[in-house]
Design a protein around this motif. Structure first.
Motif, PDB file in Angstrom:
ATOM      1  N   SER A  76       1.667   8.556  -6.942  1.00  0.00           N
ATOM      2  CA  SER A  76       2.514   8.788  -8.113  1.00  0.00           C
ATOM      3  C   SER A  76       3.157   7.503  -8.628  1.00  0.00           C
ATOM      4  CB  SER A  76       3.595   9.806  -7.770  1.00  0.00           C
ATOM      5  OG  SER A  76       4.516   9.241  -6.864  1.00  0.00           O
ATOM      6  N   TYR A  77       2.802   6.353  -8.053  1.00  0.00           N
ATOM      7  CA  TYR A  77       3.429   5.099  -8.472  1.00  0.00           C
ATOM      8  C   TYR A  77       2.715   4.500  -9.682  1.00  0.00           C
ATOM      9  CZ  TYR A  77       5.862   4.818  -3.937  1.00  0.00           C
ATOM     10  OH  TYR A  77       6.643   5.046  -2.850  1.00  0.00           O
ATOM     11  N   SER A  78       3.453   3.717 -10.444  1.00  0.00           N
ATOM     12  CA  SER A  78       2.820   2.934 -11.503  1.00  0.00           C
ATOM     13  C   SER A  78       2.148   1.723 -10.868  1.00  0.00           C
ATOM     14  CB  SER A  78       3.862   2.464 -12.501  1.00  0.00           C
ATOM     15  OG  SER A  78       4.626   1.417 -11.919  1.00  0.00           O
ATOM     16  N   HIS A  79       1.371   1.017 -11.679  1.00  0.00           N
ATOM     17  CA  HIS A  79       0.654  -0.141 -11.144  1.00  0.00           C
ATOM     18  C   HIS A  79       1.636  -1.156 -10.536  1.00  0.00           C
ATOM     19  CE1 HIS A  79      -2.655  -3.062 -10.924  1.00  0.00           C
ATOM     20  NE2 HIS A  79      -1.737  -3.959 -11.223  1.00  0.00           N
ATOM     21  N   GLY A  80       2.695  -1.440 -11.287  1.00  0.00           N
ATOM     22  CA  GLY A  80       3.676  -2.411 -10.805  1.00  0.00           C
ATOM     23  C   GLY A  80       4.365  -1.941  -9.530  1.00  0.00           C
ATOM     24  N   MET A  81       4.635  -0.639  -9.452  1.00  0.00           N
ATOM     25  CA  MET A  81       5.276  -0.103  -8.245  1.00  0.00           C
ATOM     26  C   MET A  81       4.373  -0.246  -7.033  1.00  0.00           C
ATOM     27  SD  MET A  81       6.875   3.224 -10.092  1.00  0.00           S
ATOM     28  CE  MET A  81       7.558   4.149  -8.729  1.00  0.00           C
TER      29      MET A  81
END
Ligand SMILES: Nc1ncnc2c1ncn2[C@@H]1O[C@H](COP(=O)(O)OP(=O)(O)OP(=O)(O)O)[C@@H](O)[C@H]1O
Ligand SMILES: [Mg+2]
Lengths: 561, 241
Positions: free
Chosen positions: B134-139
């Motif tokens: 569920s994370y974004s790329h940056g996360m």
């Protein structure tokens, strides 16, 4: 059309360059040559299976043809084939249509949704031909030979084979596409896969139940005479659960004079109709069902200090960490879960169902009576074989490295020796095998009522056998892990290693069977044979596990990512 | 600290020479920036250092341990952040960090301290109990970074670590890099951002078509290419063929 063909070609290429063993590649790379004997071993396992299957078909033909019911054989095989397509098709379809990562590339391209979906459908169709071939082809061929079918039969057989998966696969596809649009699950996709699969499995077990009822238990004389007297009585009876199999077998078995052409027309017509339906469904619903699929349920809450403290371990415990990782990833990826944990308990459950429905049928009961009354050798070995098959004939061990996929780099950089990584993975695969052994032990104990000593001995024996088979499966997967998949399906269900390992397992079991025969010839009886088998397996386990560790040390160094 | 000697590596059975007779030393406590055009061989070099690839020729030693003959010893002191964060999507952030802690053998106290500190700095505390999926790329990039910091490694090897980070995270990242090296650690990273390299690095290497064409401190590079002032113009001048 041109774009469509291009898509299909790309899809096939991606599919098969990943999942088929390329002899060219194998022979160019000398290091892989050791796989040749392994494949040989697989064939050793496969040949007796095919041999017995064909013999069974021949025998059934002998029983049925005096009654004029031999076409029922075709119906049965076609029905089994279509059933397989229905069940496997669900996984293929849902993961290829909705959860494959190439969609991210395909969807933005200037292609019609129907083109994308139909090309995926075609690729799955080709896969299905391979899936059903071991069940259907032997029957079609044996039937053709025995009935002295001429050119007409063979052309029709080919046509039937080609049409066979179309209807069930189209049905599944329409269902899936419609379902996804209707519910637009979004963040609940894992739940969807699980629920759908459980539903299909219930259907499969239910289907088994019905089939058994219709074939196994001959109810009373009057009914028997009634459906045996009609030329297609048995065909109707068996195929009534899925009429397309009746059409197909009638089209095959009855000449141009009779109902053949009409039924062929039915088959083709239904295929076309469903195909058109799928086309429309694709146009209307496909992309709309896709929207929001990547979403995940996520609670955004800061962990409190003591929750964090509880969540954090300490010290160095690599084997446990690897084991835990395997367990979590397997259990949280529905496709993996279904193929590992669930398939392990499914075999015992199927046996219970078959046992309960076939009780009245004389042969199953006779077999059990034989097993129960026979001396310990047969009882223990038969029960152990059942437990071993339940525990080990799944893709857990033979996909353990492939399942890591694009994350394998992590296993290469962490400071954990290959031997320890293999230990963690082995523990996980073996734990799943144990689950299967436990489930089938319960079945043997409480449903088949074997005595406790026999069950205990067979548990020990099957644990030793599963140890060997688990290690063999891991060695096979380590030899050629499939790491660049985009769709988890590829790592386990469409992984050629899994198939290869099952062949190899049969090969090992066959060799064990020969060993038992040999001991029998030498006049061994009673508990001595299982005991000897156990010692043999224990020694083999130690040797294979050692080989696995040594091989891992080499492969972890050589596999580049 | 990182000792690369005459290392060559080619792909496709020698058809593509990605790294060609590379010799390079990174000293303890140093931030080493690795520059080069696309396809120059940066990622290949980095994968060779962390053991994802096997060199065709030459040797690599990390903290004195040969990566071929003593791989575990070398790996125990090194952590790596790849250019694309492909990590276990089905685990939660915390489970992933804990996995790393377990395999590197980080004691509980240090584990807690570091996790709390970096989660706070990279603003990931609220996401850490959700699946990485569920994370974004940056996360994802950040959680890999935290995982790389968690063992308190002697050597960190990062492949384009700034890509995908927001301005604040990139800022903290640079501070982290400085901090790591001030505490005696060594850091090797590739980047396309000239200012970062110019400001942050103790020494810079430029690789072009698999060969090291320049290596040294900023001043050394400047004196060697007398007319050029900024790193950008030096880079453009050197790689212009
Ligand atoms: N897996 C691979 N197979 C074949 N060739 C490869 C592979 N990976 C890299 N190469 C080739 O090796 C050379 C160096 O690639 P590398 O990835 O090291 O470049 P890079 O400096 O990291 O580039 P970028 O700045 O784009 O990340 C390139 O010519 C590339 O085409
Ligand atoms: Mg790169």
């Amino acid at each position: 059309m041109k774009k469509f063909l291009l898509l299909v070609r790309t899809g096939l290429r991606v599919n098969f360059s990943l999942s088929l063993l390329k002899p060219k590649y194998l022979f160019r790379n000398k290091k892989d040559l050791w796989m040749v004997p392994l494949i040989g071993l697989g064939l050793v396992g496969l040949i007796p299976v095919m041999f017995f299957y064909v013999r069974l078909v021949v025998r059934m033909y002998g029983w049925l043809s005096p009654l004029g019911q031999q076409a029922a054989l075709l119906t049965f095989a076609l029905l089994m084939g279509q059933f397989l397509v229905l069940v496997f098709g669900f996984y293929y379809v849902i993961s290829a249509f909705y959860f494959s990562r190439d969609l991210e590339i395909l969807v933005p391209l200037p292609l019609a949704p129907s083109q994308v979906l139909m090309s995926k459908f075609t690729v799955i169709l080709v896969n299905e031909y391979l899936t059903v071939s071991p069940i259907v082809l032997p029957v079609l061929v044996t039937y053709g030979v025995l009935s002295r079918g001429g050119g007409v039969y063979w052309t029709r057989a080919l046509l039937t084979y080609l049409l066979l998966p179309v209807i069930p696969l189209a049905v599944v596809s329409i269902l899936v596409v419609g379902l996804m649009r209707l519910v637009n699950f979004g963040r609940k996709k894992d739940a969807l896969i699980l629920a759908g699969s459980l539903f299909l499995m219930t259907l499969a077990i239910g289907g088994q139940f019905m089939l058994n009822r219709s074939v196994g238990a001959v109810p009373d004389r009057a009914a028997a005479i009634r459906f045996l007297s009609a030329p297609d009585g048995l065909v109707q009876q068996i195929g009534s659960k899925f009429p397309p199999s009746i059409w197909a077998s009638k089209a095959l078995a009855w000449g141009p004079s009779g109902s053949g052409p009409l039924n062929a027309l039915f088959s083709i017509g239904a295929s076309l109709l469903l195909f058109a339906g799928l086309f429309l469904a694709a146009r209307r619903f496909f992309y709309r069902g896709l929207i929001g699929l990547g979403e995940q349920t996520a609670r955004r809450r800061t962990l409190s200090r003591d929750r964090l403290e509880r969540g954090v371990g300490s010290g160095s415990r690599p084997v446990r960490a690897i084991f835990q990782r395997e367990l979590r990833i397997m259990n949280r990826t529905p496709i993996f879960l279904l193929n590992g944990v669930l398939s392990v308990i499914l075999i015992p459950i199927l046996f219970v169902v078959m046992w309960n429905t076939g009780k009245r049928a004389s042969d199953a009961a006779a077999l059990m009576a034989l097993v129960r009354s026979a001396d310990a050798t047969i009882a223990v070995i038969a029960a152990a074989l059942f437990m071993t098959i339940s525990g080990s004939l799944n893709g857990t061990s033979s996909s353990t490295f492939s399942r890591e996929g694009g994350q394998f780099w992590m296993s290469k950089v962490i400071p954990v020796s290959p031997a320890d990584q293999v230990r963690g993975k082995f523990l996980h695969s073996y734990a799943i095998a144990m689950l299967g052994i436990a489930a089938s032990a319960l079945v043997v104990l409480f449903v088949f009522h074997l005595n406790a000593a026999v069950v205990l001995a067979s548990v020990a024996l099957s644990m030793a056998a599963s140890f060997v088979l688990t290690a063999v499966g891991m060695i096979i997967d380590l030899a050629r892990p499939l790491l660049n998949w985009t769709n988890p399906q590829k790592a386990i269900k469409q992984n050629f290693n899994v198939l290869l390992a099952i062949f190899a397992d049969f090969g090992v079991l066959f060799l064990l069977y020969l060993a038992v025969r040999l001991l029998g010839k030498l006049g061994w009886t009673g508990w001595r044979t299982p005991a000897a088998l156990f010692v043999l397996l224990a020694a083999l386990s130690a040797a294979v596990f050692k080989a696995l560790k040594a091989f891992a040390a080499r492969r972890y160094r050589d596999i580049e990512v | 600290m990182i000792d690369i000697r005459n290392v060559s590596k080619s792909y496709n059975k020698g058809q593509i020479k990605a790294v060609d007779d590379l010799t390079l030393t990174v000293r303890p406590g140093e931030i080493f920036g690795f520059l080069g055009p696309n396809g120059a061989g940066k990622t290949t070099t980095i994968k060779l250092i962390v053991g994802l690839l096997k060199p065709d020729a030459g040797t690599i030693a990390v903290a004195g341990w040969d990566t071929q003959s003593e791989p575990l010893r070398a790996k125990a002191v090194t952590t790596y952040v790849p250019d694309t964060p492909a990590i276990y999507e089905r685990l939660t952030g915390l489970e992933y960090l804990n996995f790393i802690g377990d395999v590197y053998g980080v004691p509980k106290k240090a584990r807690l301290e570091r996790i709390e500190k970096w989660l706070d700095i990279f603003e990931l505390a609220s996401a850490v109990s959700s699946p990485i999926q569920s994370y974004s790329h940056g996360m994802k990039q950040k959680i890999v970074l935290i995982a790389a910091l968690l063992p308190g490694p002697k050597v960190m090897v990062l492949d384009e670590p700034m890509v995908g980070l927001d301005a604040r995270a990139a800022h903290h990242m640079k501070e982290m890099m400085r901090e790591h090296c001030d505490a005696g650690g060594t850091l090797f990273f590739s980047t396309h951002i000239m200012e970062v390299a110019e400001k942050l690095c103790d020494r810079i290497g430029i690789i072009h078509k698999g060969r090291l064409i320049a290596c040294g401190t900023m001043e050394e590079l400047q004196t060697r290419n007398r007319e050029e002032q900024s790193l950008e113009s030096i880079f453009l001048e050197l790689t212009d063929k």
